[in-house]
Design a protein around this motif. Structure first.
Motif, short mmCIF file in Angstrom:
data_model
loop_
_atom_site.label_atom_id
_atom_site.label_comp_id
_atom_site.label_asym_id
_atom_site.label_seq_id
_atom_site.Cartn_x
_atom_site.Cartn_y
_atom_site.Cartn_z
N LEU A 1 13.81 -12.88 7.07
CA LEU A 1 12.49 -12.47 7.74
C LEU A 1 11.81 -11.52 6.68
O LEU A 1 12.43 -10.60 6.03
CB LEU A 1 12.44 -11.71 8.87
CG LEU A 1 11.00 -11.18 9.60
CD1 LEU A 1 10.19 -12.73 9.95
CD2 LEU A 1 11.15 -10.51 10.88
N ASP A 2 10.52 -11.96 6.21
CA ASP A 2 9.52 -10.88 5.19
C ASP A 2 8.89 -10.05 6.29
O ASP A 2 8.28 -10.20 7.08
CB ASP A 2 8.82 -11.89 4.60
CG ASP A 2 8.11 -11.07 3.45
OD1 ASP A 2 7.88 -9.88 3.47
OD2 ASP A 2 7.25 -11.92 2.59
N LEU A 3 9.25 -8.62 6.01
CA LEU A 3 8.73 -7.81 6.97
C LEU A 3 7.47 -7.05 6.21
O LEU A 3 6.88 -6.25 7.02
CB LEU A 3 9.74 -6.70 7.09
CG LEU A 3 11.37 -7.06 7.73
CD1 LEU A 3 12.26 -6.16 7.42
CD2 LEU A 3 10.89 -7.06 9.28
N ASP A 4 7.20 -7.40 5.21
CA ASP A 4 5.95 -7.04 4.34
C ASP A 4 5.00 -8.11 3.72
O ASP A 4 5.06 -8.21 2.56
CB ASP A 4 6.26 -5.83 3.49
CG ASP A 4 5.06 -4.91 3.02
OD1 ASP A 4 4.06 -5.20 3.84
OD2 ASP A 4 5.00 -3.98 2.24
N PRO A 5 4.87 -9.08 4.58
CA PRO A 5 4.29 -10.30 3.99
C PRO A 5 2.79 -10.20 3.25
O PRO A 5 2.29 -9.31 3.44
CB PRO A 5 4.33 -11.36 5.06
CG PRO A 5 4.18 -10.50 6.37
CD PRO A 5 4.63 -8.94 6.23
N ASP A 6 2.57 -11.27 2.48
CA ASP A 6 1.19 -11.33 1.95
C ASP A 6 0.15 -11.41 3.16
O ASP A 6 0.50 -12.13 3.98
CB ASP A 6 1.16 -12.58 1.07
CG ASP A 6 2.13 -12.41 -0.41
OD1 ASP A 6 2.29 -11.09 -0.46
OD2 ASP A 6 2.32 -13.37 -0.84
N ALA A 7 -0.86 -10.87 3.18
CA ALA A 7 -1.95 -10.92 4.02
C ALA A 7 -3.14 -10.54 3.55
O ALA A 7 -3.45 -10.05 2.61
CB ALA A 7 -1.50 -10.17 5.38
N ASP A 8 -4.36 -10.88 4.33
CA ASP A 8 -5.38 -10.50 3.91
C ASP A 8 -5.59 -8.93 3.88
O ASP A 8 -5.28 -8.19 4.52
CB ASP A 8 -6.70 -11.14 5.32
CG ASP A 8 -7.97 -10.80 4.59
OD1 ASP A 8 -8.35 -9.77 4.75
OD2 ASP A 8 -8.42 -11.73 4.47
N ALA A 9 -6.44 -8.44 2.71
CA ALA A 9 -6.44 -7.07 2.37
C ALA A 9 -7.08 -6.34 3.52
O ALA A 9 -6.91 -5.15 3.49
CB ALA A 9 -7.21 -6.94 1.09
N THR A 10 -7.98 -6.88 4.53
CA THR A 10 -8.37 -6.45 5.43
C THR A 10 -7.58 -5.95 6.41
O THR A 10 -8.06 -5.12 7.55
CB THR A 10 -9.89 -7.18 5.93
OG1 THR A 10 -9.26 -8.23 6.55
CG2 THR A 10 -10.64 -7.38 4.97
N LEU A 11 -6.49 -6.71 6.76
CA LEU A 11 -5.54 -6.07 7.73
C LEU A 11 -4.85 -4.79 7.43
O LEU A 11 -4.70 -4.40 6.37
CB LEU A 11 -4.47 -7.16 7.81
CG LEU A 11 -4.89 -8.64 8.42
CD1 LEU A 11 -3.46 -9.56 8.30
CD2 LEU A 11 -5.55 -8.54 9.63
N ASP A 12 -4.60 -4.40 8.64
CA ASP A 12 -3.90 -2.75 8.31
C ASP A 12 -2.42 -2.95 8.22
O ASP A 12 -1.65 -3.67 9.08
CB ASP A 12 -4.10 -2.00 9.94
CG ASP A 12 -3.60 -0.78 9.56
OD1 ASP A 12 -2.26 -0.53 9.68
OD2 ASP A 12 -4.16 0.50 9.73
N ARG A 13 -1.87 -2.61 7.06
CA ARG A 13 -0.81 -3.01 6.59
C ARG A 13 0.39 -2.29 7.42
O ARG A 13 1.34 -3.02 7.72
CB ARG A 13 -0.49 -2.34 5.14
CG ARG A 13 0.80 -2.32 4.51
CD ARG A 13 1.39 -3.86 4.20
NE ARG A 13 0.37 -4.89 3.55
CZ ARG A 13 0.74 -5.98 3.32
NH1 ARG A 13 1.64 -6.67 3.67
NH2 ARG A 13 -0.20 -6.86 2.72
N ASP A 14 0.28 -1.06 7.80
CA ASP A 14 1.21 -0.44 8.89
C ASP A 14 1.44 -1.33 10.06
O ASP A 14 2.40 -1.42 10.53
CB ASP A 14 0.69 0.88 9.08
CG ASP A 14 0.90 1.94 7.95
OD1 ASP A 14 1.85 1.62 6.99
OD2 ASP A 14 0.31 2.88 7.78
#
Length: 264
Positions: free
Chosen positions: A112-125
């Protein structure tokens, strides 16, 4: 100001804006060529990302039942896995079951990728927390499979199986092992072995090495036990011998570090 002057000024401003636009486009294109991180910097959306490789082993043996008879594998997972993933800043999580024959077990869970690529507007935490919840769900599914199919406690085989997920470049590798470490497989049952002297323990480890049973590829890794030796805690002498055996095997022979942070 003459009409010609105004036309020249307007044309100059248009050329300036066009050149600025081309410069931005060139910057973004160059960043895209360099990679996602550079593109994020060019667009002002870059964030610090986790990069640690981690792994989880779950023990499906009967000793993982509820306390006081067992070390309660489910409770240990619930109390240790979320903290382990957050503390170690795990980017990837590999899984391995602990069964009677761990290396060949049919039970598995996808990494599992626990810190995947995502839209920059999403809250990373929030994204990371959601992925850690997914990780816990997969761990419980793997535990259930290990309990149903060939239950046992081949801790050594599980460590060897998960070692394939260790980074090849020597970077840190953190392994959470939810188990009491009471090794029981078809050829080696720890409760029946003599662990009382350094010589007897060394002979056992030598025999495991000769049979190719020692985990390979975990030199420099850090192993975090959870549930370790719990069923021996009432017998201080037995626990001391048990602990000496695993310390000599994991740290002395395999070259890993053992950290008790999640031994609670």
């Amino acid at each position: 100001m003459t009409g010609n002057h105004r036309r020249h000024s307007l044309a100059a401003r248009r050329r300036t804006r066009r050149l600025a636009g081309l410069a931005v486009a060139a910057t973004v294109a160059g960043a895209a060529t360099a990679g996602c991180g550079a593109l994020g910097e060019a667009l002002g959306t870059s964030v610090d990302r986790y990069d640690a490789a981690c792994a989880l082993l779950v023990d499906g043996s009967g000793s993982g039942g509820e306390a006081p008879d067992g070390f309660d594998a489910e409770a240990k997972l619930a109390s240790s896995l979320p903290d382990f993933l957050a503390d170690r800043e795990c980017r990837t999580l590999a899984y391995a079951p602990i069964t009677r024959a761990s290396e060949g077990s049919l039970c598995q869970a996808e990494p599992l990728d626990l810190d995947p690529d995502a839209d920059a507007t999403l809250d990373r935490d929030e994204l990371r927390a959601a992925q850690r919840a997914v990780a816990s769900g997969r761990a419980l599914e793997l535990l259930e499979c290990a309990r149903e199919h060939s239950p046992g406690s081949d801790v050594i085989g599980a460590l060897d199986r998960v070692s394939t997920a260790a980074p090849e470049d020597g970077e840190a590798f953190s392994v959470l092992v939810v188990s009491d470490f009471v090794q029981r497989d078809s050829s080696f049952e720890l409760p029946h072995e003599d662990l009382t002297t350094p010589e007897s323990r060394a002979a056992l480890i030598d025999d495991l090495a000769e049979r190719g049973r020692l985990p390979d590829g975990l030199s420099g890794a850090t192993i975090y036990p959870s549930g370790y030796g719990m069923r021996l805690s009432r017998d201080s002498d037995a626990y001391a011998d048990f602990d000496a055996f695993w310390t000599e095997l994991l740290e002395g022979r395999v070259g890993a570090d053992v950290d008790p942070t999640y031994q609670r």
